[in-house]
Design a protein around this motif. Sequence first.
Motif, PDB file in Angstrom:
ATOM      1  N   TYR A   4      15.149  12.437  41.446  1.00 19.97           N
ATOM      2  CA  TYR A   4      15.590  10.739  41.196  1.00 19.97           C
ATOM      3  C   TYR A   4      13.992  10.098  41.369  1.00 19.97           C
ATOM      4  O   TYR A   4      14.136   9.565  42.177  1.00 19.97           O
ATOM      5  CB  TYR A   4      16.738  10.514  40.925  1.00 19.97           C
ATOM      6  CG  TYR A   4      17.542  10.643  40.664  1.00 19.97           C
ATOM      7  CD1 TYR A   4      18.063  11.761  41.353  1.00 19.97           C
ATOM      8  CD2 TYR A   4      18.492  10.810  39.779  1.00 19.97           C
ATOM      9  CE1 TYR A   4      19.554  13.115  40.667  1.00 19.97           C
ATOM     10  CE2 TYR A   4      18.790  10.961  38.818  1.00 19.97           C
ATOM     11  CZ  TYR A   4      19.863  11.877  39.308  1.00 19.97           C
ATOM     12  OH  TYR A   4      20.675  12.267  38.746  1.00 19.97           O
ATOM     13  N   MET A   5      12.781   9.419  40.654  1.00 15.41           N
ATOM     14  CA  MET A   5      12.026   9.155  40.989  1.00 15.41           C
ATOM     15  C   MET A   5      12.041   7.254  40.122  1.00 15.41           C
ATOM     16  O   MET A   5      12.352   7.261  39.228  1.00 15.41           O
ATOM     17  CB  MET A   5      11.490   9.322  40.258  1.00 15.41           C
ATOM     18  CG  MET A   5       9.735   8.180  40.857  1.00 15.41           C
ATOM     19  SD  MET A   5       8.187   9.366  39.583  1.00 15.41           S
ATOM     20  CE  MET A   5       7.819   8.611  38.219  1.00 15.41           C
ATOM     21  N   PRO A   6      12.459   6.589  41.270  1.00 13.74           N
ATOM     22  CA  PRO A   6      12.579   5.007  41.020  1.00 13.74           C
ATOM     23  C   PRO A   6      11.458   4.694  39.824  1.00 13.74           C
ATOM     24  O   PRO A   6      10.464   4.614  39.956  1.00 13.74           O
ATOM     25  CB  PRO A   6      12.621   4.099  42.321  1.00 13.74           C
ATOM     26  CG  PRO A   6      12.513   5.422  42.831  1.00 13.74           C
ATOM     27  CD  PRO A   6      12.274   6.467  42.694  1.00 13.74           C
ATOM     28  N   ILE A   7      11.529   3.029  38.715  1.00  6.53           N
ATOM     29  CA  ILE A   7      10.913   3.558  37.627  1.00  6.53           C
ATOM     30  C   ILE A   7      11.462   2.441  37.107  1.00  6.53           C
ATOM     31  O   ILE A   7      12.463   1.847  37.464  1.00  6.53           O
ATOM     32  CB  ILE A   7      10.687   4.368  35.918  1.00  6.53           C
ATOM     33  CG1 ILE A   7      12.035   4.082  35.756  1.00  6.53           C
ATOM     34  CG2 ILE A   7      10.393   5.388  37.234  1.00  6.53           C
ATOM     35  CD1 ILE A   7      12.039   4.870  34.745  1.00  6.53           C
ATOM     36  N   GLY A   8      10.381   1.250  37.106  1.00 11.98           N
ATOM     37  CA  GLY A   8      10.847  -0.518  36.064  1.00 11.98           C
ATOM     38  C   GLY A   8      11.820   0.224  34.857  1.00 11.98           C
ATOM     39  O   GLY A   8      11.082   1.090  34.077  1.00 11.98           O
ATOM     40  N   TYR A   9      11.656  -0.832  34.056  1.00  9.74           N
ATOM     41  CA  TYR A   9      12.080  -0.841  32.724  1.00  9.74           C
ATOM     42  C   TYR A   9      12.017  -2.194  32.218  1.00  9.74           C
ATOM     43  O   TYR A   9      12.576  -2.835  32.192  1.00  9.74           O
ATOM     44  CB  TYR A   9      14.028  -0.535  33.057  1.00  9.74           C
ATOM     45  CG  TYR A   9      14.510  -0.684  31.662  1.00  9.74           C
ATOM     46  CD1 TYR A   9      14.010   0.487  30.823  1.00  9.74           C
ATOM     47  CD2 TYR A   9      15.564  -0.926  31.613  1.00  9.74           C
ATOM     48  CE1 TYR A   9      14.632   1.041  29.788  1.00  9.74           C
ATOM     49  CE2 TYR A   9      16.339  -0.376  29.775  1.00  9.74           C
ATOM     50  CZ  TYR A   9      15.831   0.693  29.285  1.00  9.74           C
ATOM     51  OH  TYR A   9      16.101   0.486  28.345  1.00  9.74           O
ATOM     52  N   ALA A  10      11.583  -2.087  31.415  1.00  9.01           N
ATOM     53  CA  ALA A  10      11.237  -3.526  30.165  1.00  9.01           C
ATOM     54  C   ALA A  10      11.864  -3.866  29.043  1.00  9.01           C
ATOM     55  O   ALA A  10      12.442  -2.704  28.258  1.00  9.01           O
ATOM     56  CB  ALA A  10      10.053  -2.960  30.027  1.00  9.01           C
ATOM     57  N   LYS A  11      12.382  -5.116  28.684  1.00  5.34           N
ATOM     58  CA  LYS A  11      12.653  -5.722  27.316  1.00  5.34           C
ATOM     59  C   LYS A  11      12.218  -4.717  26.359  1.00  5.34           C
ATOM     60  O   LYS A  11      10.893  -4.544  26.012  1.00  5.34           O
ATOM     61  CB  LYS A  11      12.796  -6.851  27.453  1.00  5.34           C
ATOM     62  CG  LYS A  11      13.629  -7.519  25.901  1.00  5.34           C
ATOM     63  CD  LYS A  11      14.100  -8.847  26.289  1.00  5.34           C
ATOM     64  CE  LYS A  11      15.023  -9.140  25.540  1.00  5.34           C
ATOM     65  NZ  LYS A  11      14.935 -10.591  24.773  1.00  5.34           N
TER      66      LYS A  11
END
Length: 330
Positions: free
Chosen positions: A234-241
């Motif tokens: 699992y690689m942490p990522i950002g998440y946009a609207k």
Amino acid sequence: MDTTVRHGRANKNTRAATQRHQTRPATSHLTEGDQGTVEVSIVLPCYNEQEHVLAEIERITSAMDASVYPYEVLAIDDASTDETLEILRQAEARFPHLRVLAFANNGGSGTARRIGTQQARGQIVVWTDADMSYPNDRIPELVEILDKDENIDQVVGARTSEQGTHKVLRVPAKWVIRKIAERLTNTKIPDLNSGLRAFRREVSLPYLRLLPAGFSCVTTITMAFLHNQHAIHYMPIGYAKRSGTSKFHFVKDAYRYILQVLRMVMYFNPLKVLMPPSLALLAVGTGKAAYDVISQPVRLASNTLLILLTGLIIASLALLADLIVRSRTN
């Protein structure tokens, strides 16, 4: 901090890993004679994405062109009712790595991902969305993790925030479903249904037939890999609207998510689902039977018998289902 879920290998998985190691090129760099090689296939389902699909393709191809991996982008138009297909057709002439598949009828995100994976020419398949919500410029990072570690079979972009619609209801509902999945798989799952992931195509092929048509396909591929002891990183990522209108329907899709989790556990380990309620009913029935005998000797209440029989029936179904699972080839 990155989280990696690792499991022991069954013999068949070890053989598959050995074959994979023998068939994969020693380096990802292309030579002049390898220009037709495709190592990474990016499957991009598209449904009514006319406002942003071109920008998403530009972002993906720019990131992949800057990487060392030969690739293709397989854009699948799921019978869009706007100008998405026309935009994709025009983009094919501009982007040499882009292939477009068009569905005559809307089949759902899961169907698009399944067919895209089957049609993929790369050894590594990437799933993502075309709504600008996922950081698709980080796709080479996911691929690199698989490329460098043969023990990992899937890399999931674990979102660090929730930007979807119905956020007030969606966050607790997803947390409950994820905790159920963790309980049933005995595994820590930072993100159960992320739409951004990369995995080895040959490992996924036996599980493609299990994919449902809708959004819960991402949950299915996660559960299938975990139950068959394939390591997931699992690689942490950002998440946009997201851009455009969401296709997610809270009540209907949340119900499908939890149903799919239970279905996958039943498919791979039915004892996990059926045996706990069976044992609970048998325990309650036994206690009730003891109470009946003490309070009124030589008499068992009808509800006591019903509880005991229900527990025995569920236990029998659990054992029968487990026997069927163990008799399958995969």
